[in-house]
Motif scaffolding. Sequence first.
Motif, PDB file in Angstrom:
ATOM      1  N   THR A  51      -4.418  -3.698  40.537  1.00  0.00           N
ATOM      2  CA  THR A  51      -5.288  -2.840  39.737  1.00  0.00           C
ATOM      3  C   THR A  51      -4.706  -2.744  38.332  1.00  0.00           C
ATOM      4  O   THR A  51      -3.575  -2.281  38.153  1.00  0.00           O
ATOM      5  N   ILE A  52      -5.473  -3.206  37.359  1.00  0.00           N
ATOM      6  CA  ILE A  52      -5.015  -3.227  35.975  1.00  0.00           C
ATOM      7  C   ILE A  52      -5.729  -2.112  35.230  1.00  0.00           C
ATOM      8  O   ILE A  52      -6.965  -1.993  35.287  1.00  0.00           O
ATOM      9  N   THR A  53      -4.963  -1.284  34.522  1.00  0.00           N
ATOM     10  CA  THR A  53      -5.528  -0.180  33.746  1.00  0.00           C
ATOM     11  C   THR A  53      -5.136  -0.328  32.288  1.00  0.00           C
ATOM     12  O   THR A  53      -3.946  -0.398  31.956  1.00  0.00           O
ATOM     13  N   VAL A  54      -6.129  -0.399  31.411  1.00  0.00           N
ATOM     14  CA  VAL A  54      -5.928  -0.419  29.965  1.00  0.00           C
ATOM     15  C   VAL A  54      -6.126   1.010  29.489  1.00  0.00           C
ATOM     16  O   VAL A  54      -7.225   1.564  29.597  1.00  0.00           O
ATOM     17  N   ASN A  55      -5.060   1.631  28.986  1.00  0.00           N
ATOM     18  CA  ASN A  55      -5.055   3.070  28.739  1.00  0.00           C
ATOM     19  C   ASN A  55      -5.596   3.487  27.382  1.00  0.00           C
ATOM     20  O   ASN A  55      -5.779   4.682  27.138  1.00  0.00           O
ATOM     21  N   GLN A  56      -5.827   2.550  26.488  1.00  0.00           N
ATOM     22  CA  GLN A  56      -6.468   2.856  25.218  1.00  0.00           C
ATOM     23  C   GLN A  56      -7.445   1.751  24.889  1.00  0.00           C
ATOM     24  O   GLN A  56      -7.287   0.610  25.326  1.00  0.00           O
ATOM     25  N   SER A  98      -9.903   4.839  28.785  1.00  0.00           N
ATOM     26  CA  SER A  98      -9.320   3.748  29.569  1.00  0.00           C
ATOM     27  C   SER A  98     -10.382   3.057  30.410  1.00  0.00           C
ATOM     28  O   SER A  98     -11.481   3.582  30.618  1.00  0.00           O
ATOM     29  N   TYR A  99     -10.047   1.880  30.880  1.00  0.00           N
ATOM     30  CA  TYR A  99     -10.864   1.185  31.876  1.00  0.00           C
ATOM     31  C   TYR A  99      -9.936   0.444  32.822  1.00  0.00           C
ATOM     32  O   TYR A  99      -8.822   0.052  32.445  1.00  0.00           O
ATOM     33  N   SER A 100     -10.390   0.275  34.059  1.00  0.00           N
ATOM     34  CA  SER A 100      -9.590  -0.392  35.094  1.00  0.00           C
ATOM     35  C   SER A 100     -10.409  -1.459  35.790  1.00  0.00           C
ATOM     36  O   SER A 100     -11.645  -1.383  35.837  1.00  0.00           O
ATOM     37  N   PHE A 101      -9.720  -2.434  36.339  1.00  0.00           N
ATOM     38  CA  PHE A 101     -10.377  -3.461  37.147  1.00  0.00           C
ATOM     39  C   PHE A 101      -9.357  -4.021  38.127  1.00  0.00           C
ATOM     40  O   PHE A 101      -8.147  -3.800  37.984  1.00  0.00           O
ATOM     41  N   THR A 102      -9.845  -4.702  39.130  1.00  0.00           N
ATOM     42  CA  THR A 102      -8.960  -5.253  40.158  1.00  0.00           C
ATOM     43  C   THR A 102      -8.995  -6.777  40.132  1.00  0.00           C
ATOM     44  O   THR A 102      -9.991  -7.388  39.730  1.00  0.00           O
ATOM     45  N   VAL A 103      -7.890  -7.354  40.577  1.00  0.00           N
ATOM     46  CA  VAL A 103      -7.769  -8.810  40.673  1.00  0.00           C
ATOM     47  C   VAL A 103      -7.255  -9.145  42.068  1.00  0.00           C
ATOM     48  O   VAL A 103      -6.215  -8.621  42.495  1.00  0.00           O
ATOM     49  N   ASP A 104      -7.984  -9.998  42.749  1.00  0.00           N
ATOM     50  CA  ASP A 104      -7.587 -10.424  44.095  1.00  0.00           C
ATOM     51  C   ASP A 104      -6.603 -11.587  43.974  1.00  0.00           C
ATOM     52  O   ASP A 104      -6.947 -12.653  43.461  1.00  0.00           O
ATOM     53  N   ILE A 105      -5.363 -11.368  44.426  1.00  0.00           N
ATOM     54  CA  ILE A 105      -4.357 -12.432  44.349  1.00  0.00           C
ATOM     55  C   ILE A 105      -3.933 -12.892  45.740  1.00  0.00           C
ATOM     56  O   ILE A 105      -2.938 -13.600  45.883  1.00  0.00           O
ATOM     57  N   ASP A 106      -4.685 -12.487  46.750  1.00  0.00           N
ATOM     58  CA  ASP A 106      -4.362 -12.872  48.119  1.00  0.00           C
ATOM     59  C   ASP A 106      -4.439 -14.399  48.259  1.00  0.00           C
ATOM     60  O   ASP A 106      -5.437 -15.019  47.892  1.00  0.00           O
ATOM     61  N   GLY A 107      -3.396 -14.977  48.750  1.00  0.00           N
ATOM     62  CA  GLY A 107      -3.350 -16.428  48.930  1.00  0.00           C
ATOM     63  C   GLY A 107      -2.856 -17.192  47.719  1.00  0.00           C
ATOM     64  O   GLY A 107      -2.654 -18.414  47.791  1.00  0.00           O
ATOM     65  N   MET A 108      -2.646 -16.523  46.571  1.00  0.00           N
ATOM     66  CA  MET A 108      -2.144 -17.215  45.381  1.00  0.00           C
ATOM     67  C   MET A 108      -0.631 -17.386  45.471  1.00  0.00           C
ATOM     68  O   MET A 108       0.080 -16.471  45.899  1.00  0.00           O
ATOM     69  N   ASP A 109      -0.148 -18.556  45.101  1.00  0.00           N
ATOM     70  CA  ASP A 109       1.290 -18.807  45.053  1.00  0.00           C
ATOM     71  C   ASP A 109       1.785 -18.398  43.672  1.00  0.00           C
ATOM     72  O   ASP A 109       1.592 -19.112  42.683  1.00  0.00           O
ATOM     73  N   LYS A 122     -17.837  -9.910  35.008  1.00  0.00           N
ATOM     74  CA  LYS A 122     -17.898  -8.680  34.235  1.00  0.00           C
ATOM     75  C   LYS A 122     -17.092  -7.606  34.959  1.00  0.00           C
ATOM     76  O   LYS A 122     -17.302  -7.339  36.143  1.00  0.00           O
ATOM     77  N   ILE A 123     -16.176  -6.954  34.223  1.00  0.00           N
ATOM     78  CA  ILE A 123     -15.296  -5.977  34.858  1.00  0.00           C
ATOM     79  C   ILE A 123     -15.451  -4.577  34.268  1.00  0.00           C
ATOM     80  O   ILE A 123     -14.852  -3.622  34.755  1.00  0.00           O
ATOM     81  N   GLY A 124     -16.259  -4.438  33.210  1.00  0.00           N
ATOM     82  CA  GLY A 124     -16.431  -3.124  32.626  1.00  0.00           C
ATOM     83  C   GLY A 124     -17.368  -3.153  31.439  1.00  0.00           C
ATOM     84  O   GLY A 124     -17.844  -4.216  31.007  1.00  0.00           O
ATOM     85  N   GLU A 125     -17.641  -1.958  30.890  1.00  0.00           N
ATOM     86  CA  GLU A 125     -18.518  -1.834  29.737  1.00  0.00           C
ATOM     87  C   GLU A 125     -18.147  -0.579  28.967  1.00  0.00           C
ATOM     88  O   GLU A 125     -17.882   0.472  29.556  1.00  0.00           O
ATOM     89  N   ALA A 126     -18.110  -0.680  27.640  1.00  0.00           N
ATOM     90  CA  ALA A 126     -17.830   0.471  26.787  1.00  0.00           C
ATOM     91  C   ALA A 126     -18.395   0.190  25.404  1.00  0.00           C
ATOM     92  O   ALA A 126     -18.342  -0.946  24.921  1.00  0.00           O
ATOM     93  N   ARG A 127     -18.969   1.215  24.779  1.00  0.00           N
ATOM     94  CA  ARG A 127     -19.548   1.108  23.441  1.00  0.00           C
ATOM     95  C   ARG A 127     -20.482  -0.093  23.331  1.00  0.00           C
ATOM     96  O   ARG A 127     -20.398  -0.895  22.410  1.00  0.00           O
ATOM     97  N   GLN A 128     -21.359  -0.180  24.314  1.00  0.00           N
ATOM     98  CA  GLN A 128     -22.375  -1.243  24.361  1.00  0.00           C
ATOM     99  C   GLN A 128     -21.744  -2.636  24.252  1.00  0.00           C
ATOM    100  O   GLN A 128     -22.279  -3.539  23.616  1.00  0.00           O
ATOM    101  N   THR A 129     -20.610  -2.771  24.899  1.00  0.00           N
ATOM    102  CA  THR A 129     -19.890  -4.046  24.908  1.00  0.00           C
ATOM    103  C   THR A 129     -19.467  -4.363  26.330  1.00  0.00           C
ATOM    104  O   THR A 129     -18.853  -3.535  27.011  1.00  0.00           O
ATOM    105  N   ASP A 130     -19.824  -5.550  26.819  1.00  0.00           N
ATOM    106  CA  ASP A 130     -19.428  -5.985  28.155  1.00  0.00           C
ATOM    107  C   ASP A 130     -18.027  -6.575  28.111  1.00  0.00           C
ATOM    108  O   ASP A 130     -17.687  -7.345  27.197  1.00  0.00           O
ATOM    109  N   ILE A 131     -17.222  -6.214  29.101  1.00  0.00           N
ATOM    110  CA  ILE A 131     -15.853  -6.726  29.206  1.00  0.00           C
ATOM    111  C   ILE A 131     -15.811  -7.721  30.358  1.00  0.00           C
ATOM    112  O   ILE A 131     -16.224  -7.399  31.482  1.00  0.00           O
TER     113      ILE A 131
END
Length: 481
Positions: free
Chosen positions: A460-465, A339-350, A362-371
């Motif tokens: 906080t978004i988590t992609v589990n696979q 899995s990989y996780s990342f955060t998104v700031d939604i403060d002030g968004m309508d 860039k929010i992550g990296e796996a198998r020599q691939t930037d996410i």
Amino acid sequence: MGKNTAKWKWIIIGAVLIIFAGGTYIYTGSQNSTKLVHEADSSLHRKAKPVDIEDVPGSWKEIESEERLHEYFEERIPGLALARKEGLTTKPEASASLPGRDGRARIYEVWHGERFIHFLYRIDLSALLSDTEGTDGIGNVPLLQSIHMKATEDQSAQTLDLRQAGSGNREAVIYENRLYGTISTPPVGDPWDLSDFETKVEEVNRTVPTSLTFQMNGEDYETEAVPVSYVYNEEANTLKTFTTTETYEQGGLVIKPEEVQIRASYGKMNMHIEDEHDAFNHTMQAYLKRDTGERIPVFLGYDQKENEHTYEGRFQPLGEIPDELSLVVEDVHLKEDASYSFTVDIDGMDLKESTSKRISEKIGEARQTDIYLDSVETTSDQRMSLELSYSPHDYHQSEKLVGESFHPLPASGKGQEEPPSFVSVQGDDGREIQADYAGTDGMATISFPTHNIQEASTLTITVNQMVYAKEVDATFDLKPQ
């Protein structure tokens, strides 16, 4: 994910439903249906009464030749050209007059497949004109409302109601003073549903009295039932079969094509795929290559339960039966429990308004691939979409993370549970929701409702696979059986 899956399948199966129409119609439910009288018309080229095109209600494209007319519908009905070549269509030869209108109507060709029936039909332009009504009135434009099949010894009466929502686009063409159109429906079943293209028939060979009901100017006009032959045979529709004895084995991955069938309405391939480390995601980059150099993409489907690790692929109908064929597998997609996780700031968004914000972070990296998180979008119906992209460090690397949707997907939306969500979203207010995930090779979209996270400022978004592509680059020579 279930709803997106259903829409996606509508796009892979592909059935185009075409009705005669020129504007918006409201069904009146009129019971004043006038029976039309039919008589045998041995000539397929009976000339229709000439009319002034300017007087015909609606706006239609005009076709210049019979050859172009055939091509027009072959371009819109995948596989029709090959079905005609192989004699898989039937051609009723009876037409019907319309009392009170100066013209005739008829079904002139039928193609019955295992999951559809294509009806091609026509109506004289003179039947659209009236001495008592304004010739430019939109009400004279014919709306095909239903196809009715009378009861036979082995089949009860069935009405195919074509007024159901989503019954297709409005398209027809004019050729030699007639309006030509087509509509595709699922095979006759009990119950019958216009949206059900999952029902598969094994064999059909019957002639059924069939009538058409048109609506014009608020009146229903039903043709008298005329004999229409419906024929489907599994063996006749399997036009050519290819096999191979070759097997790919490397790094714990085994690939063995078992059979490739050329069919009129689609192509089918069975393939054994197994990896000793991770599960096959039921997706891959592969294509069939003809001796002409043409490449035909192959889409993998679902497990064949009787044979473990055997999968069925589909490909588009071909215009002709090939003499030679090879299968090229570029890579397969495997699924690992990481899995990989990342955060998104939604403060002030309508979250109740439609907005779009470019991120490119860039929010992550796996198998020599930037996410990367490319953008965040919200809609007024309180949904949020996160656009992701995947960038390998080296274009030629043997493994890379991809945004491919998680499979297997359910084979049918009827009577099956929703597939599990592989993505979770949690707000800093403690609320957690499930998200939909859909993607292809280099990009993906995560979407979810926002009405339960209105008070959150960070998600906080988590992609589990994770799905990754494993390079294969193998060619299999296929031999006709």
